[in-house]
Design an enzyme around this catalytic site. Structure first.
Site, PDB file in Angstrom:
ATOM      1  N   ASP A   1       0.742  -1.258   0.010  1.00  9.65           N
ATOM      2  CA  ASP A   1      -0.035  -0.155  -0.001  1.00  9.65           C
ATOM      3  C   ASP A   1       1.014   1.224  -0.018  1.00  9.65           C
ATOM      4  O   ASP A   1       2.154   1.027   0.249  1.00  9.65           O
ATOM      5  CB  ASP A   1      -0.861  -0.019   1.087  1.00  9.65           C
ATOM      6  CG  ASP A   1      -1.742   1.223   1.200  1.00  9.65           C
ATOM      7  OD1 ASP A   1      -2.463   1.566   0.474  1.00  9.65           O
ATOM      8  OD2 ASP A   1      -1.923   1.793   2.407  1.00  9.65           O
ATOM      9  N   SER A   2       0.335   2.375  -0.236  1.00 10.09           N
ATOM     10  CA  SER A   2       1.218   3.558  -0.254  1.00 10.09           C
ATOM     11  C   SER A   2       1.500   4.081   1.049  1.00 10.09           C
ATOM     12  O   SER A   2       2.583   4.796   1.335  1.00 10.09           O
ATOM     13  CB  SER A   2       0.267   4.714  -0.770  1.00 10.09           C
ATOM     14  OG  SER A   2      -0.908   4.849  -0.069  1.00 10.09           O
TER      15      SER A   2
ATOM     16  N   CYS B   1      -3.749  -0.994  -1.963  1.00 12.97           N
ATOM     17  CA  CYS B   1      -3.993   0.539  -2.298  1.00 12.97           C
ATOM     18  C   CYS B   1      -5.055   0.934  -3.653  1.00 12.97           C
ATOM     19  O   CYS B   1      -4.565   0.332  -4.700  1.00 12.97           O
ATOM     20  CB  CYS B   1      -2.912   1.219  -2.787  1.00 12.97           C
ATOM     21  SG  CYS B   1      -2.687   2.889  -2.909  1.00 12.97           S
TER      22      CYS B   1
ATOM     23  N   GLU C   1      -6.613   9.292   9.487  1.00  8.63           N
ATOM     24  CA  GLU C   1      -5.015   9.321  10.274  1.00  8.63           C
ATOM     25  C   GLU C   1      -4.973  10.193  11.459  1.00  8.63           C
ATOM     26  O   GLU C   1      -4.450   9.950  12.308  1.00  8.63           O
ATOM     27  CB  GLU C   1      -4.089   9.584   9.325  1.00  8.63           C
ATOM     28  CG  GLU C   1      -3.996   8.673   7.763  1.00  8.63           C
ATOM     29  CD  GLU C   1      -2.679   8.501   7.234  1.00  8.63           C
ATOM     30  OE1 GLU C   1      -1.888   9.414   7.628  1.00  8.63           O
ATOM     31  OE2 GLU C   1      -2.764   7.697   6.472  1.00  8.63           O
TER      32      GLU C   1
ATOM     33  N   CYS D   1     -11.263   3.434  -1.218  1.00  8.84           N
ATOM     34  CA  CYS D   1      -9.887   4.050  -0.644  1.00  8.84           C
ATOM     35  C   CYS D   1      -9.652   3.188   0.565  1.00  8.84           C
ATOM     36  O   CYS D   1     -10.836   2.588   1.567  1.00  8.84           O
ATOM     37  CB  CYS D   1      -9.979   5.164  -0.239  1.00  8.84           C
ATOM     38  SG  CYS D   1      -8.642   5.742   0.765  1.00  8.84           S
TER      39      CYS D   1
ATOM     40  N   HIS E   1      -8.756   3.620   3.609  1.00  7.76           N
ATOM     41  CA  HIS E   1      -8.950   4.263   4.891  1.00  7.76           C
ATOM     42  C   HIS E   1     -10.488   4.500   4.968  1.00  7.76           C
ATOM     43  O   HIS E   1     -10.786   4.610   6.311  1.00  7.76           O
ATOM     44  CB  HIS E   1      -8.232   5.744   4.883  1.00  7.76           C
ATOM     45  CG  HIS E   1      -6.946   5.974   5.087  1.00  7.76           C
ATOM     46  ND1 HIS E   1      -6.117   5.509   4.002  1.00  7.76           N
ATOM     47  CD2 HIS E   1      -6.110   6.539   5.745  1.00  7.76           C
ATOM     48  CE1 HIS E   1      -4.833   5.682   4.452  1.00  7.76           C
ATOM     49  NE2 HIS E   1      -5.054   6.371   5.266  1.00  7.76           N
TER      50      HIS E   1
END
Ligand code: DGL
Length: 273
Positions: A16-17, A79, A158, A190, A192
């Site tokens: 993932d990024s 990702c 985050e 996404c 997140h």
């Protein structure tokens, strides 16, 4: 450095990024408890969501090479941004089985929609790629797809602000076009966004089904492993020794990561890609 283990006992590679792909790993642990996972988070170069296709493809290629060096048997591109832009190139370039996050989410959304109106939310790069629309329309060109880039959701998650009023206000703004389009199914495109589910449910109401790609990807991975006879069937009682690699300092990843993974993230090793 490289795993000496051969065949189906080799680890699954995930990249993932940064940190968000741990939502996929969490589901992998649930669906495939006997598998060992080697995770790479490109924390030195995150975010990918505002970068160009060329850069995303280059970073993704380097991430695959890193995981192949560790003799993984399959690679999950956790990702959404990397899956949207780089998966076709990676599929042409490497022979290792690759699992992207777009197809599994699309299949679940098509199965879920009754009104044939699907919403997609993701980073600017994911929405800009048109990958979700193309994948949906390959199956059913009559489905109406409304896509919205939601770049502020990643920092909100985050920061741990998922239940704050500010998150709700921003979500109401982003999701207005989806409400207007009367979507009955929303793809969380996404890494997140699974952490925003309760708040998204409040804003959209009970009539909209949320498709969490992370869970779909874990089930899809099981099918692919079975297909390649790579499922780890050895149940010798030893627990899988998962590993986490990052390209920047590991303290932030370790602290924040447990929120995404739902358990402590260790051991974490910093590497140069
Ligand atoms: N992992 C990215 C994705 O799923 C989100 C974070 C980023 O922009 O790199 O699209």
């Amino acid at each position: 450095m490289a795993s000496p283990t051969k065949g189906s006992a080799r680890p699954i590679g995930v990249f993932d990024s940064g940190i968000g792909g741990l939502t996929v790993v969490r589901e992998l642990f649930r669906v495939l408890p006997h598998e060992t996972v080697y995770y790479f988070g490109d924390t030195a170069r995150v975010p990918y969501g505002n970068k160009s296709r060329e850069t995303i493809v280059r970073f993704s290629t380097e991430n695959v090479l890193f995981l192949l060096h560790h003799e993984v048997k399959l690679i999950i591109i956790a990702c959404n941004t990397a899956s949207s832009h780089a998966l076709p190139f990676l599929e042409r370039s490497f022979s290792v089985p690759l699992v992207g996050v777009i197809e599994p989410g699309v299949q679940a959304a098509i199965a879920a929609t009754r009104a044939r109106r699907i919403g997609v939310i993701g980073t600017a790069a994911t929405v800009g790629s048109g990958a979700y629309e193309r994948a949906i329309h390959r199956v059913d060109p009559a489905i109406r797809v409304t896509s919205v880039g939601c770049p502020l959701f990643v920092p909100i998650v985050e920061e741990g602000w998922v239940t704050r009023p500010v998150a709700r206000t921003i979500a109401a703004e982003y999701l207005a076009p989806l409400k207007q389009a009367k979507v009955d199914t929303l793809i969380l495109g996404c890494t997140h966004y699974p952490l925003l589910k309760p708040m998204l449910r409040q804003v959209l109401g009970p009539g909209v089904q949320l498709v969490d790609s992370a869970a779909e990807v874990a089930h899809h991975t099981k099918v692919i492993l079975q297909h390649h006879h790579l499922l780890n069937l050895s149940r010798n009682g030893s627990r899988p020794a998962h590993r986490y690699y990052v390209s920047d300092e590991s303290a932030h990843f370790t602290t924040l990561g447990s929120r995404f993974l739902g358990r402590p993230v260790r051991p974490v090793t910093r590497v140069a890609v």
